[in-house]
Design a protein around this motif. Structure first.
Motif, PDB file in Angstrom:
ATOM      1  N   TYR A 169      29.354  14.260  37.067  1.00 46.58           N
ATOM      2  CA  TYR A 169      29.350  15.602  36.510  1.00 46.58           C
ATOM      3  C   TYR A 169      29.240  15.426  34.999  1.00 46.58           C
ATOM      4  O   TYR A 169      30.268  15.274  34.322  1.00 46.58           O
ATOM      5  CB  TYR A 169      30.623  16.364  36.866  1.00 46.58           C
ATOM      6  N   GLY A 170      28.021  15.402  34.485  1.00 44.68           N
ATOM      7  CA  GLY A 170      27.851  15.072  33.078  1.00 44.68           C
ATOM      8  C   GLY A 170      28.345  13.655  32.830  1.00 44.68           C
ATOM      9  O   GLY A 170      27.955  12.717  33.538  1.00 44.68           O
ATOM     10  N   PRO A 171      29.250  13.458  31.866  1.00 46.69           N
ATOM     11  CA  PRO A 171      29.751  12.103  31.586  1.00 46.69           C
ATOM     12  C   PRO A 171      30.841  11.645  32.562  1.00 46.69           C
ATOM     13  O   PRO A 171      31.241  10.481  32.549  1.00 46.69           O
ATOM     14  CB  PRO A 171      30.327  12.235  30.165  1.00 46.69           C
ATOM     15  N   VAL A 172      31.333  12.547  33.400  1.00 48.46           N
ATOM     16  CA  VAL A 172      32.429  12.219  34.312  1.00 48.46           C
ATOM     17  C   VAL A 172      31.882  11.604  35.597  1.00 48.46           C
ATOM     18  O   VAL A 172      31.014  12.197  36.256  1.00 48.46           O
ATOM     19  CB  VAL A 172      33.268  13.469  34.645  1.00 48.46           C
ATOM     20  N   LYS A 173      32.399  10.423  35.956  1.00 53.68           N
ATOM     21  CA  LYS A 173      32.000   9.761  37.194  1.00 53.68           C
ATOM     22  C   LYS A 173      33.016  10.107  38.282  1.00 53.68           C
ATOM     23  O   LYS A 173      34.034   9.434  38.426  1.00 53.68           O
ATOM     24  CB  LYS A 173      31.924   8.249  36.992  1.00 53.68           C
ATOM     25  N   ALA A 174      32.740  11.173  39.022  1.00 54.31           N
ATOM     26  CA  ALA A 174      33.676  11.603  40.061  1.00 54.31           C
ATOM     27  C   ALA A 174      33.696  10.620  41.224  1.00 54.31           C
ATOM     28  O   ALA A 174      34.739  10.356  41.821  1.00 54.31           O
ATOM     29  CB  ALA A 174      33.312  12.997  40.560  1.00 54.31           C
ATOM     30  N   VAL A 175      32.527  10.083  41.569  1.00 54.13           N
ATOM     31  CA  VAL A 175      32.395   9.041  42.596  1.00 54.13           C
ATOM     32  C   VAL A 175      31.523   7.952  41.994  1.00 54.13           C
ATOM     33  O   VAL A 175      30.432   8.231  41.494  1.00 54.13           O
ATOM     34  CB  VAL A 175      31.767   9.607  43.892  1.00 54.13           C
ATOM     35  N   ASP A 176      32.027   6.725  42.050  1.00 49.67           N
ATOM     36  CA  ASP A 176      31.403   5.657  41.261  1.00 49.67           C
ATOM     37  C   ASP A 176      31.044   4.445  42.121  1.00 49.67           C
ATOM     38  O   ASP A 176      31.731   3.426  42.115  1.00 49.67           O
ATOM     39  CB  ASP A 176      32.353   5.252  40.128  1.00 49.67           C
ATOM     40  N   GLY A 177      29.979   4.587  42.928  1.00 48.06           N
ATOM     41  CA  GLY A 177      29.440   3.443  43.653  1.00 48.06           C
ATOM     42  C   GLY A 177      30.262   2.985  44.841  1.00 48.06           C
ATOM     43  O   GLY A 177      30.433   1.792  45.053  1.00 48.06           O
ATOM     44  N   ILE A 178      30.758   3.908  45.657  1.00 48.13           N
ATOM     45  CA  ILE A 178      31.613   3.530  46.778  1.00 48.13           C
ATOM     46  C   ILE A 178      30.790   3.315  48.053  1.00 48.13           C
ATOM     47  O   ILE A 178      29.785   3.978  48.279  1.00 48.13           O
ATOM     48  CB  ILE A 178      32.728   4.567  47.032  1.00 48.13           C
ATOM     49  N   SER A 179      31.244   2.374  48.868  1.00 52.05           N
ATOM     50  CA  SER A 179      30.583   2.066  50.143  1.00 52.05           C
ATOM     51  C   SER A 179      31.645   1.877  51.225  1.00 52.05           C
ATOM     52  O   SER A 179      32.631   1.161  51.008  1.00 52.05           O
ATOM     53  CB  SER A 179      29.746   0.789  50.032  1.00 52.05           C
ATOM     54  N   PHE A 180      31.454   2.533  52.362  1.00 51.90           N
ATOM     55  CA  PHE A 180      32.345   2.355  53.506  1.00 51.90           C
ATOM     56  C   PHE A 180      31.666   2.953  54.726  1.00 51.90           C
ATOM     57  O   PHE A 180      30.660   3.662  54.621  1.00 51.90           O
ATOM     58  CB  PHE A 180      33.717   3.013  53.279  1.00 51.90           C
ATOM     59  N   SER A 181      32.200   2.676  55.894  1.00 48.13           N
ATOM     60  CA  SER A 181      31.679   3.257  57.128  1.00 48.13           C
ATOM     61  C   SER A 181      32.847   3.708  57.997  1.00 48.13           C
ATOM     62  O   SER A 181      33.965   3.185  57.870  1.00 48.13           O
ATOM     63  CB  SER A 181      30.809   2.249  57.888  1.00 48.13           C
TER      64      SER A 181
ATOM     65  N   HIS B 219      45.041   9.603  44.232  1.00 47.52           N
ATOM     66  CA  HIS B 219      45.689  10.686  43.508  1.00 47.52           C
ATOM     67  C   HIS B 219      44.734  11.863  43.369  1.00 47.52           C
ATOM     68  O   HIS B 219      43.543  11.763  43.692  1.00 47.52           O
ATOM     69  CB  HIS B 219      46.109  10.190  42.120  1.00 47.52           C
ATOM     70  N   ASN B 220      45.233  12.985  42.872  1.00 49.23           N
ATOM     71  CA  ASN B 220      44.366  14.121  42.585  1.00 49.23           C
ATOM     72  C   ASN B 220      43.348  13.703  41.535  1.00 49.23           C
ATOM     73  O   ASN B 220      43.697  13.165  40.490  1.00 49.23           O
ATOM     74  CB  ASN B 220      45.180  15.312  42.066  1.00 49.23           C
ATOM     75  N   GLY B 221      42.067  13.945  41.819  1.00 52.55           N
ATOM     76  CA  GLY B 221      41.021  13.539  40.890  1.00 52.55           C
ATOM     77  C   GLY B 221      40.465  12.157  41.158  1.00 52.55           C
ATOM     78  O   GLY B 221      39.639  11.656  40.389  1.00 52.55           O
ATOM     79  N   ALA B 222      40.886  11.529  42.274  1.00 57.15           N
ATOM     80  CA  ALA B 222      40.402  10.182  42.593  1.00 57.15           C
ATOM     81  C   ALA B 222      38.980  10.191  43.134  1.00 57.15           C
ATOM     82  O   ALA B 222      38.324   9.149  43.178  1.00 57.15           O
ATOM     83  CB  ALA B 222      41.331   9.513  43.605  1.00 57.15           C
ATOM     84  N   GLY B 223      38.493  11.352  43.575  1.00 57.85           N
ATOM     85  CA  GLY B 223      37.131  11.444  44.103  1.00 57.85           C
ATOM     86  C   GLY B 223      37.061  11.744  45.583  1.00 57.85           C
ATOM     87  O   GLY B 223      35.977  11.719  46.175  1.00 57.85           O
ATOM     88  N   LYS B 224      38.210  12.058  46.200  1.00 57.15           N
ATOM     89  CA  LYS B 224      38.243  12.251  47.653  1.00 57.15           C
ATOM     90  C   LYS B 224      37.428  13.473  48.079  1.00 57.15           C
ATOM     91  O   LYS B 224      36.570  13.386  48.957  1.00 57.15           O
ATOM     92  CB  LYS B 224      39.708  12.405  48.117  1.00 57.15           C
ATOM     93  N   THR B 225      37.713  14.616  47.474  1.00 59.39           N
ATOM     94  CA  THR B 225      37.043  15.847  47.877  1.00 59.39           C
ATOM     95  C   THR B 225      35.548  15.789  47.559  1.00 59.39           C
ATOM     96  O   THR B 225      34.713  16.252  48.357  1.00 59.39           O
ATOM     97  CB  THR B 225      37.695  17.058  47.183  1.00 59.39           C
ATOM     98  N   THR B 226      35.197  15.224  46.421  1.00 61.28           N
ATOM     99  CA  THR B 226      33.778  15.080  46.080  1.00 61.28           C
ATOM    100  C   THR B 226      33.065  14.224  47.120  1.00 61.28           C
ATOM    101  O   THR B 226      31.931  14.520  47.525  1.00 61.28           O
ATOM    102  CB  THR B 226      33.619  14.457  44.682  1.00 61.28           C
ATOM    103  N   THR B 227      33.726  13.167  47.581  1.00 65.08           N
ATOM    104  CA  THR B 227      33.134  12.307  48.614  1.00 65.08           C
ATOM    105  C   THR B 227      32.854  13.104  49.881  1.00 65.08           C
ATOM    106  O   THR B 227      31.781  12.974  50.496  1.00 65.08           O
ATOM    107  CB  THR B 227      34.065  11.123  48.920  1.00 65.08           C
ATOM    108  N   ILE B 228      33.802  13.937  50.300  1.00 64.09           N
ATOM    109  CA  ILE B 228      33.608  14.760  51.500  1.00 64.09           C
ATOM    110  C   ILE B 228      32.432  15.714  51.309  1.00 64.09           C
ATOM    111  O   ILE B 228      31.612  15.908  52.217  1.00 64.09           O
ATOM    112  CB  ILE B 228      34.887  15.556  51.817  1.00 64.09           C
TER     113      ILE B 228
END
Length: 320
Positions: free
Chosen positions: A11-23, A35-44
């Motif tokens: 989101y602009g300069p903010v990296k909400a999700v930064d190169g994550i991989s999982f299955s 924690h809040n702001g870790a990127g969980k909701t954005t990932t969903i």
């Protein structure tokens, strides 16, 4: 069931999700922890096709959420952290309204609504207006709503947030049953680590959009628990002899009570060495019980490790 591959969202300069991989495998309960702001909701939102990734890709049911978002969402259910319900409608009316939005076949609607009200123990208040419901009742109704179209995959964002312990336990049991008895795949976003340990088959730990670790709770405990807590039960007459032996192990603290030695600071690798030393002194050993680290212990160990990691060196400018 789903896969994230080097998934990035800025989101602009903010990296909400930064190169994550999982299955995530079919039929398992999978936790996104942080924690809040870790990127969980954005990932969903990325996995459900609500957001488009900055880079990387996702596959859900073998489909692209970006290109096939409508199909993916028809086969998925979502419970947001603060689900909206029509307070002036009854529970049955709410479900009937959303069944129409989900496109549930009309002949199936009535039976499906009654079945869900029964499962979530809301059948006796089905004709009461939702505005009179407690937080726990609203959460169960919202979960019923997410299941109306019988999704194969269910996303739950902080499903027990704000609930009292009794209501939270009931929701956790329902989630476990959805997977174990209903065969559904469940992805949970939560910062409630104790709850995640109860219900999740596997988890990933997120921190500021980055994936710090993934695995089963037991695997993470073994990997990140540097010193074990161990309870050793010995014969009462051998307690002093056992204490003398344990005190020979550097860095180990020990307390004795009712024939039980409680040890901290002993690495897992040295437990067999200690048991052998006690046996060599003819100490009768009745029980050796390592206490596994909790997900909370693992999370804080990872958080501390991440905080202590050196900042990456600035990129060197290369001139031709």
């Amino acid at each position: 069931m789903l896969e994230a591959i080097a998934l990035v969202k800025h989101y602009g300069p903010v990296k909400a999700v930064d190169g994550i991989s999982f299955s995530v495998n079919p039929g398992e309960v999978f936790g996104l922890l942080g924690h809040n702001g870790a990127g969980k909701t954005t990932t969903i939102r990325l996995l459900n096709g609500v957001l488009k990734p900055t880079s990387g890709l996702a596959r859900v049911f073998g489909l692209s959420p970006v290109e096939d978002g409508l199909t993916v969402r028809r086969r998925s259910g979502v419970l947001t952290e603060a689900p909206s319900l029509e307070e002036r409608l009854t529970a049955r009316q709410n479900l009937r309204y959303y069944a129409d939005l989900y496109g549930v076949a009309v002949p199936k609607v009535a039976a499906r609504i009654e079945g869900l009200l029964q499962i979530f123990e809301l059948n006796e208040v089905g004709d009461a207006k939702v505005g009179s419901f407690s937080k726990g009742m609203r959460q169960r109704l919202a979960l019923a709503r997410a299941l109306l179209h019988e999704p194969e995959l269910l996303y739950l964002d902080e499903p027990t947030a704000g609930l009292d312990p009794v209501a939270a336990k009931r929701v956790v049991t329902l989630i476990r049953d959805l997977s174990r008895k209903g065969g559904r795949t469940v992805v949970i976003c939560t910062h409630n680590l104790s709850e995640a340990q109860q219900v999740c088959d596997r988890v990933v730990v997120l921190e500021h959009g980055k994936l710090l670790a993934q695995g089963t709770p037991a695997e993470l405990a073994r990997t990140y628990q540097h010193s074990a807590q161990v309870v050793i039960e010995v014969a009462p007459e051998a307690v002093e002899q056992a204490l003398a032996c344990v005190r020979g192990f550097k860095g180990v603290e020990v307390k004795a009570e009712n024939g039980q030695l409680s040890l901290t600071g002993l690495s897992r690798q040295r437990i067999p060495e200690l048991v052998a030393a006690l046996a060599a002194r003819s100490v009768a050993i009745y029980r050796v019980e390592p206490q596994e680290a909790s997900l909370e212990d693992v999370y804080f160990a990872l958080h501390q490790r991440d905080a202590e990691a050196p900042e990456p060196a600035p990129a060197q400018e290369v001139r031709a």
